[in-house]
Scaffold this motif. Sequence first.
Motif, PDB file in Angstrom:
ATOM      1  N   GLN A  54       3.559  -0.124   4.112  1.00  0.00           N
ATOM      2  CA  GLN A  54       2.211   0.347   4.386  1.00  0.00           C
ATOM      3  C   GLN A  54       2.302   1.845   4.628  1.00  0.00           C
ATOM      4  O   GLN A  54       2.909   2.277   5.616  1.00  0.00           O
ATOM      5  CB  GLN A  54       1.643  -0.344   5.637  1.00  0.00           C
ATOM      6  N   TYR A  91       0.882  -1.177   0.000  1.00  0.00           N
ATOM      7  CA  TYR A  91       0.000   0.000   0.000  1.00  0.00           C
ATOM      8  C   TYR A  91       0.918   1.225   0.000  1.00  0.00           C
ATOM      9  O   TYR A  91       1.447   1.617   1.053  1.00  0.00           O
ATOM     10  CB  TYR A  91      -0.918  -0.009   1.227  1.00  0.00           C
ATOM     11  N   CYS A 137       4.172   5.960   7.845  1.00  0.00           N
ATOM     12  CA  CYS A 137       4.493   4.895   6.880  1.00  0.00           C
ATOM     13  C   CYS A 137       5.445   3.901   7.536  1.00  0.00           C
ATOM     14  O   CYS A 137       6.312   4.293   8.311  1.00  0.00           O
ATOM     15  CB  CYS A 137       5.176   5.479   5.641  1.00  0.00           C
TER      16      CYS A 137
END
Length: 160
Positions: free
Chosen positions: A63, A38, A71
Amino acid sequence: MKEVKVTSTFKVYDSISDLTVLEQSVMQKAIDMLENVYAPYSEFYVGAAALTDQGNIYGGCNQENASYPLCICGERVALYNAGANEPKTPIQLLAIVSHNPKKFIDRPVSPCGACRQVISEFAMRHNKDYPILLKGDGEMIYKLESSSELLPFGFDSKYL
Ligand code: THU
């Protein structure tokens, strides 16, 4: 005064087929994890996989968050996944793969400083170091035989 030199060594393999079958399966899991990244902000993909001494492979991938400092890197997700599931089992091998869809980067990734610190902690907490495999978008693979090759002269709990 004396000068001290700290060195780091790694091996370079031409392709994944030069690895052992076990190493290939951990590397393949890291590659598969790229599917789950992601990373809408950086669009930089990192997949990782940690093999434990029990023979299980735990995957992870980066992520991201609109609040950028939140992050988390792929290799840390993989190691924390292993640590959350098998807190008492040493890591046997860690594989990290990167993919940059915006430009082809042939060379393997170089894990960030924060991840090197976490990689080292996993060696220290089990009193057992482990090899690390790195791969970029090219075929070439780097193998570091231990976390101390990635983070020589690091900080650890013996200072506390
Ligand atoms: N990233 C990793 O997953 N591992 C690293 O070692 C360096 C950077 C991620 C974090 C962020 O999602 C993106 O790559 C760009 O920094």
